[in-house]
Scaffold this motif. Structure first.
Motif, PDB file in Angstrom:
ATOM      1  N   SER A 261       0.821  -1.221   0.000  1.00  0.00           N
ATOM      2  CA  SER A 261       0.000   0.000   0.000  1.00  0.00           C
ATOM      3  C   SER A 261       0.852   1.266   0.000  1.00  0.00           C
TER       4      SER A 261
ATOM      5  N   ASP B  99       0.426   5.601  -0.004  1.00  0.00           N
ATOM      6  CA  ASP B  99       0.385   6.205   1.333  1.00  0.00           C
ATOM      7  C   ASP B  99       1.186   7.508   1.365  1.00  0.00           C
TER       8      ASP B  99
ATOM      9  N   ASN C  88      -1.171  -3.074   4.638  1.00  0.00           N
ATOM     10  CA  ASN C  88      -1.627  -1.675   4.677  1.00  0.00           C
ATOM     11  C   ASN C  88      -1.422  -1.095   6.074  1.00  0.00           C
TER      12      ASN C  88
END
Ligand code: NDP
Length: 300
Positions: A226, A230, A290
């Protein structure tokens, strides 16, 4: 396994040593200080490496130590603690009559030029945008096994890691206390990419690299899947949620610049969107893909 550390005693080194031992491997640490199950850098320079299957270099003076002023002397310490240790191991491998099958140098995604839009895989170019990227370039090049290329039995893996999130060291513990006092918030614009990895995933990846002989070589990006989307703001939001504390304030860019200086402030105010492409292709799967999963586990 011989796992190096001016690093074995460090944040990542301790965690990796524990995981390797749990998986039945034997670990020897290379350190500045002698001790139990340790050898020193002077021992390696003089006598070479002990017989081992793999070497991992995790040495390095903390670049973002706010207590250390960014002087020429400190910059040299930051550089030498990485490049000279790497060179010592490279020399020892070159001169060994039974070299390890794997040599892992752990560097950073600071190799890639900071950008809010560009995305980087292991094939992307870098190594010449600022102090940190040039450091990574020279650090990785010190790990090459010149003269033995193609002939050596040792396979080199360069692991470029993002910010390592863990309970016992690295950036996270120092980020937590402002949140406890409801003083947490974004750094600068908050739009800068935030390449990160959970400590457990990094150590699992290093074990995977060592154990999957023949399958993994070259460069691996060690960031969570992720991380490519981010940002500092999404990290701040996820941290605030996981801690149940508001993130109302923000630290302006000039304050970060005053504290860390113009060479180091970009490490916090800028970032890279990094994809772990070859890492995933090598068959590695992340436990914490994540921010919510990573922070919930770390702050549990
Ligand atoms: P730590 O600061 O926890 O530990 C690194 C080790 O390096 C220390 O235990 C020490 O070992 C040795 N060391 C420290 N200062 C010096 C110095 N001046 N000269 C020689 N040796 C020194 O680091 P981490 O475990 O967090 O990181 C390990 C490596 O990974 C570093 O090279 C770092 O740059 C890199 N990295 C880490 C990231 C992170 O988020 N943590 C992100 C990107 C890269 P001893 O006392 O036994 O000699």
């Amino acid at each position: 396994f011989t796992h190096d550390g001016r690093g074995g005693s460090g944040f990542i080194g301790q965690s990796l040593s524990q995981l390797l031992k749990n998986r039945g491997h034997q670990v020897t640490i290379i350190s500045r200080q002698p001790g139990q199950q340790k050898i020193t850098w002077a021992d390696v320079s003089k006598n070479g490496l002990p017989i081992c299957d793999a070497v991992v270099n995790l040495a390095g003076e903390n670049v973002l130590n706010p207590l250390k002023r960014w002087t020429e002397q400190f910059k040299q310490e930051v550089t030498a603690s990485r490049i000279e240790t790497t060179r010592t191991i490279t020399q020892a491998i070159r001169h060994s009559s039974s070299p390890p099958h794997t040599w892992v140098v752990v560097t950073g995604v600071g190799y890639y030029p900071p950008s809010q839009t560009q995305q980087y895989t292991e094939d992307s170019l870098g190594g010449n945008s600022d102090f940190l990227s040039r450091l990574v370039r020279d650090w990785e090049s010190a790990a090459e096994l010149p003269g033995t290329k193609g002939k050596t039995a040792t396979r080199l893996v360069k692991v470029r890691t993002g910010v390592v999130l863990g309970r016992n060291g690295g950036a996270l513990p120092t980020m937590l206390w402002p949140f406890w006092f409801c003083l947490g918030g974004v750094l600068g614009s908050g739009k800068q990419p935030f390449p990160w990895i959970h400590i457990e995933d990094l150590c699992r990846l290093l074990c995977h690299t060592i154990e999957q002989e023949g399958k993994v070589s070259g460069i691996l990006n060690a960031v969570s899947p992720s991380a490519v989307t981010d940002t500092n703001a999404s990290f701040t939001g996820a941290l605030s949620k996981a801690m149940g504390r508001p993130a109302l304030l923000f630290t302006p860019a000039f304050a970060v610049q005053m504290l860390f200086g113009s060479d180091r402030a970009p490490m916090l105010l800028e970032g890279q969107r990094v994809i772990p492409q070859r890492t995933l292709q090598s068959g590695f799967s992340f436990l914490y893909p994540n921010l919510d999963s990573a922070l919930n586990q770390l702050l549990r």
